[in-house]
Design an enzyme around this catalytic site. Structure first.
Site, PDB file in Angstrom:
ATOM      1  N   GLY A  88      -9.309   8.071  -2.022  1.00 20.57           N
ATOM      2  CA  GLY A  88      -9.911   9.386  -1.856  1.00 20.57           C
ATOM      3  C   GLY A  88     -10.599   9.527  -0.520  1.00 20.57           C
ATOM      4  O   GLY A  88     -10.392   8.731   0.388  1.00 20.57           O
TER       5      GLY A  88
ATOM      6  N   ASP B  81       1.851   8.952  -6.233  1.00 24.80           N
ATOM      7  CA  ASP B  81       1.825  10.420  -6.147  1.00 24.80           C
ATOM      8  C   ASP B  81       2.065  10.928  -4.728  1.00 24.80           C
ATOM      9  O   ASP B  81       2.220  12.139  -4.524  1.00 24.80           O
ATOM     10  CB  ASP B  81       0.524  10.998  -6.740  1.00 24.80           C
ATOM     11  CG  ASP B  81      -0.738  10.351  -6.197  1.00 24.80           C
ATOM     12  OD1 ASP B  81      -0.663   9.229  -5.655  1.00 24.80           O
ATOM     13  OD2 ASP B  81      -1.816  10.965  -6.314  1.00 24.80           O
TER      14      ASP B  81
ATOM     15  N   HIS C 265       1.191   5.015  -2.365  1.00 25.83           N
ATOM     16  CA  HIS C 265       0.689   5.866  -3.461  1.00 25.83           C
ATOM     17  C   HIS C 265       1.866   6.478  -4.209  1.00 25.83           C
ATOM     18  O   HIS C 265       2.683   7.185  -3.603  1.00 25.83           O
ATOM     19  CB  HIS C 265      -0.192   6.983  -2.896  1.00 25.83           C
ATOM     20  CG  HIS C 265      -1.487   6.489  -2.313  1.00 25.83           C
ATOM     21  ND1 HIS C 265      -2.677   6.549  -2.986  1.00 25.83           N
ATOM     22  CD2 HIS C 265      -1.757   5.888  -1.122  1.00 25.83           C
ATOM     23  CE1 HIS C 265      -3.641   6.027  -2.238  1.00 25.83           C
ATOM     24  NE2 HIS C 265      -3.110   5.619  -1.097  1.00 25.83           N
TER      25      HIS C 265
ATOM     26  N   HIS D 183      -6.208   0.038   4.705  1.00 25.86           N
ATOM     27  CA  HIS D 183      -6.348   0.510   6.097  1.00 25.86           C
ATOM     28  C   HIS D 183      -7.315  -0.398   6.891  1.00 25.86           C
ATOM     29  O   HIS D 183      -6.870  -1.297   7.571  1.00 25.86           O
ATOM     30  CB  HIS D 183      -6.767   1.984   6.162  1.00 25.86           C
ATOM     31  CG  HIS D 183      -5.857   2.888   5.397  1.00 25.86           C
ATOM     32  ND1 HIS D 183      -4.708   3.392   5.925  1.00 25.86           N
ATOM     33  CD2 HIS D 183      -5.908   3.355   4.110  1.00 25.86           C
ATOM     34  CE1 HIS D 183      -4.091   4.140   5.016  1.00 25.86           C
ATOM     35  NE2 HIS D 183      -4.794   4.128   3.904  1.00 25.86           N
TER      36      HIS D 183
ATOM     37  N   GLU E  24     -10.797   3.490   6.966  1.00 29.11           N
ATOM     38  CA  GLU E  24      -9.601   4.251   7.363  1.00 29.11           C
ATOM     39  C   GLU E  24     -10.073   5.315   8.354  1.00 29.11           C
ATOM     40  O   GLU E  24      -9.666   5.314   9.507  1.00 29.11           O
ATOM     41  CB  GLU E  24      -8.947   4.889   6.125  1.00 29.11           C
ATOM     42  CG  GLU E  24      -7.719   5.743   6.438  1.00 29.11           C
ATOM     43  CD  GLU E  24      -7.115   6.398   5.203  1.00 29.11           C
ATOM     44  OE1 GLU E  24      -7.803   6.479   4.163  1.00 29.11           O
ATOM     45  OE2 GLU E  24      -5.944   6.839   5.290  1.00 29.11           O
TER      46      GLU E  24
ATOM     47  N   ASP F 129       2.270   4.131   2.694  1.00 32.64           N
ATOM     48  CA  ASP F 129       1.172   4.959   2.173  1.00 32.64           C
ATOM     49  C   ASP F 129       1.654   6.155   1.346  1.00 32.64           C
ATOM     50  O   ASP F 129       1.627   6.102   0.123  1.00 32.64           O
ATOM     51  CB  ASP F 129       0.267   5.400   3.336  1.00 32.64           C
ATOM     52  CG  ASP F 129      -1.154   5.693   2.919  1.00 32.64           C
ATOM     53  OD1 ASP F 129      -1.508   5.391   1.771  1.00 32.64           O
ATOM     54  OD2 ASP F 129      -1.932   6.210   3.756  1.00 32.64           O
ATOM     55  N   ASP F 130       2.041   7.247   2.003  1.00 34.12           N
ATOM     56  CA  ASP F 130       2.433   8.479   1.292  1.00 34.12           C
ATOM     57  C   ASP F 130       3.703   9.049   1.927  1.00 34.12           C
ATOM     58  O   ASP F 130       3.659  10.085   2.612  1.00 34.12           O
ATOM     59  CB  ASP F 130       1.297   9.509   1.383  1.00 34.12           C
ATOM     60  CG  ASP F 130       0.028   9.029   0.708  1.00 34.12           C
ATOM     61  OD1 ASP F 130      -0.060   9.110  -0.525  1.00 34.12           O
ATOM     62  OD2 ASP F 130      -0.875   8.539   1.431  1.00 34.12           O
TER      63      ASP F 130
ATOM     64  N   HIS G  42      -9.925   1.362  -0.373  1.00 31.53           N
ATOM     65  CA  HIS G  42      -9.718   2.135   0.853  1.00 31.53           C
ATOM     66  C   HIS G  42     -11.039   2.147   1.624  1.00 31.53           C
ATOM     67  O   HIS G  42     -12.042   2.677   1.110  1.00 31.53           O
ATOM     68  CB  HIS G  42      -9.371   3.584   0.526  1.00 31.53           C
ATOM     69  CG  HIS G  42      -7.946   3.827   0.161  1.00 31.53           C
ATOM     70  ND1 HIS G  42      -7.400   3.430  -1.019  1.00 31.53           N
ATOM     71  CD2 HIS G  42      -6.955   4.455   0.855  1.00 31.53           C
ATOM     72  CE1 HIS G  42      -6.123   3.803  -1.061  1.00 31.53           C
ATOM     73  NE2 HIS G  42      -5.823   4.420   0.061  1.00 31.53           N
TER      74      HIS G  42
ATOM     75  N   HIS H 265       0.841  -1.206   0.000  1.00 31.33           N
ATOM     76  CA  HIS H 265       0.000   0.000   0.000  1.00 31.33           C
ATOM     77  C   HIS H 265       0.873   1.251   0.000  1.00 31.33           C
ATOM     78  O   HIS H 265       1.378   1.692   1.046  1.00 31.33           O
ATOM     79  CB  HIS H 265      -0.944  -0.007   1.209  1.00 31.33           C
ATOM     80  CG  HIS H 265      -2.002   1.062   1.136  1.00 31.33           C
ATOM     81  ND1 HIS H 265      -3.349   0.785   1.110  1.00 31.33           N
ATOM     82  CD2 HIS H 265      -1.912   2.414   1.054  1.00 31.33           C
ATOM     83  CE1 HIS H 265      -4.035   1.912   1.034  1.00 31.33           C
ATOM     84  NE2 HIS H 265      -3.168   2.927   1.003  1.00 31.33           N
TER      85      HIS H 265
HETATM   86  O1  2ND Z   1      -4.577   7.494   2.962  1.00 26.68           O
HETATM   87  C1  2ND Z   1      -5.250   7.776   1.963  1.00 26.68           C
HETATM   88  N1  2ND Z   1      -6.591   7.599   1.975  1.00 26.68           N
HETATM   89  C2  2ND Z   1      -7.382   7.888   0.905  1.00 26.68           C
HETATM   90  N2  2ND Z   1      -6.888   8.376  -0.233  1.00 26.68           N
HETATM   91  C3  2ND Z   1      -5.553   8.590  -0.302  1.00 26.68           C
HETATM   92  C4  2ND Z   1      -4.701   8.298   0.766  1.00 26.68           C
HETATM   93  N3  2ND Z   1      -3.432   8.620   0.379  1.00 26.68           N
HETATM   94  C5  2ND Z   1      -3.522   9.079  -0.872  1.00 26.68           C
HETATM   95  N4  2ND Z   1      -4.796   9.087  -1.281  1.00 26.68           N
HETATM   96  C6  2ND Z   1      -5.363   9.549  -2.553  1.00 26.68           C
HETATM   97  C7  2ND Z   1      -4.683  10.811  -3.052  1.00 26.68           C
HETATM   98  C8  2ND Z   1      -4.031  10.389  -4.304  1.00 26.68           C
HETATM   99  O2  2ND Z   1      -4.044  11.404  -5.282  1.00 26.68           O
HETATM  100  C9  2ND Z   1      -4.852   9.209  -4.750  1.00 26.68           C
HETATM  101  C10 2ND Z   1      -4.204   8.276  -5.733  1.00 26.68           C
HETATM  102  O3  2ND Z   1      -2.941   7.856  -5.327  1.00 26.68           O
HETATM  103  O4  2ND Z   1      -5.161   8.564  -3.539  1.00 26.68           O
END
Ligand code: 2ND
Length: 364
Positions: free
Chosen positions: A189, A24, A22, A242, A221, A300-301, A218, A20
């Site tokens: 999202g 971006d 992303h 999540h 979460e 995640d990010d 998702h 998991h």
């Molecule tokens: O943690 C998250 N929860 C829901 N959406 C998320 C999370 N982290 C990133 N995103 C969204 C923002 C990104 O633009 C999109 C695609 O990767 O997914």
């Protein structure tokens, strides 16, 4: 609770799998600055430290406020062919350096495009980069990275909760690029703004199910267990992104344990998005571990969370009492629930068993 990212010693120095992540949310700040400058796109700052002071953070805020941070830097990357290939390539490099041997990265093809997408995201001018070509370019970046860094990278294409109109194209691209490294579909999202799953998403997931495209969603979460239930029962999700709030519905939780649904847990993310109690000693992954649930640990990010996967392992070790054996289990879970075809999954599992000095059982 203070979580100083500078004192994160390396935890679990062995091969890892990450499911998991992303794309971006995992871009190098230097690359954002490079393309901002090259393309004449205004960014809030022109140094790494300056940029990170806008897009990175250390204390909990809402999922909605976290998602707003993408607005700062996505305009520098979206719509640029060279940038897309490069961020994919660099992610493979980054992950190889973290000891990851296989990862699945996800993104929305539409959020990187500036053509064949309504509305055009990030206030971009119309261009000629379609979601279709976005996927092809990112596949190329991953493939070049795989050759150079000797690890395996696959992608998952995201539908976005607020844009059900995009979802038919997302599943079409999953099918089209199945042989080029796309292994699954996701729904990402803001779950907190839009809990009900729209028919565009349902249709896309139905098509994914019929076509043998793997499915993750998702859910749970920040949203209630009902979103998780819908993900499994309506969207036929095999994995839940999540899923922390599942445990608030004991009946549902018990059923998902039985179904061996995989939970893609992201500990540090869950702290920073306010998804869970900020007291990490009460984190749902402790319950998942006790119940021998099928779950993994993920970053995640990492751009926005100023982290690497090690941060998540560090947090799990320090606040949740995770041991070396727990980390081994988590990685075997990830490999078992990855979206690779069976034969490649078996190879991945064998590699992990070797790396952990374990003998693989041949008894079913
Ligand atoms: O943690 C998250 N929860 C829901 N959406 C998320 C999370 N982290 C990133 N995103 C969204 C923002 C990104 O633009 C999109 C695609 O990767 O997914």
């Amino acid at each position: 609770m203070a979580h100083n990212s500078t004192n994160n010693k390396q935890i679990f120095n062995k091969a890892r799998v990450e499911l998991h992540l992303h794309l971006d949310g995992a871009i190098k700040p230097e690359t954002i600055l490079y393309f901002g400058k090259k393309r004449g796109i205004r960014l809030p700052a022109d140094t790494v430290e300056g940029l990170m002071s806008y897009i990175g953070y250390d204390e909990p805020r809402s999922l909605t406020r976290f998602l707003e941070l993408f607005n700062y830097y996505m305009p520098a990357i979206a719509g640029d062919r060279e940038a897309l290939k490069r961020i994919a390539y660099e992610l493979v490099q980054m992950k190889a350096r973290e000891g990851i041997i296989y990862f699945e990265a996800r993104y929305s093809p539409h959020l990187f495009a500036n053509s064949n997408v309504i509305p055009i995201p990030w206030n971009q001018n119309p261009g000629d980069l379609t979601p279709d070509e976005v996927v092809h370019l990112i596949n190329q970046g991953f493939q070049e990275g795989e050759k150079d860094f000797k690890i395996k990278a696959r992608s998952i294409l995201c539908c976005m909760r607020h844009m059900p109109e995009w979802s038919a194209e997302v599943v079409r691209l999953c099918k089209k690029y199945h042989n080029e490294g796309v292994v699954g579909i996701d729904l990402a999202g803001d779950e907190s703004l839009n809990c009900g799953t729209k028919s565009g998403h349902c249709k896309a997931y139905e098509e994914a199910f019929k076509s043998g495209i793997h499915r993750t969603v998702h859910a749970g979460e920040v949203g209630p267990p009902s979103v998780v239930k819908e993900a499994v029962d309506v969207l036929k999700a095999e994995r839940i992104g999540h899923g922390y709030h599942t445990i608030e519905d004991p009946c549902l939780y018990k059923r998902l344990l039985k179904l061996n649904i995989h939970f893609e847990v992201c500990p540090w993310s869950s702290y920073l998005t306010g998804a869970c109690d900020p007291d990490l000693t009460k984190h749902p992954s402790i319950r998942f571990r006790e119940d021998e649930a099928n779950y993994s640990l993920n970053s995640d990010d990492p751009l926005i969370f100023k982290s690497t996967l090690n941060k998540d392992y560090y947090v799990a070790s320090k606040y949740m009492g995770f041991t070396e054996d727990d980390f081994i289990k988590v990685n075997l879970n990830a490999a078992s629930s990855c979206f690779l075809p069976d034969k490649e999954k078996e190879e991945l599992l064998s590699t992990l068993y070797d790396a952990y000095g374990m003998v693989q059982s041949t008894v079913c």
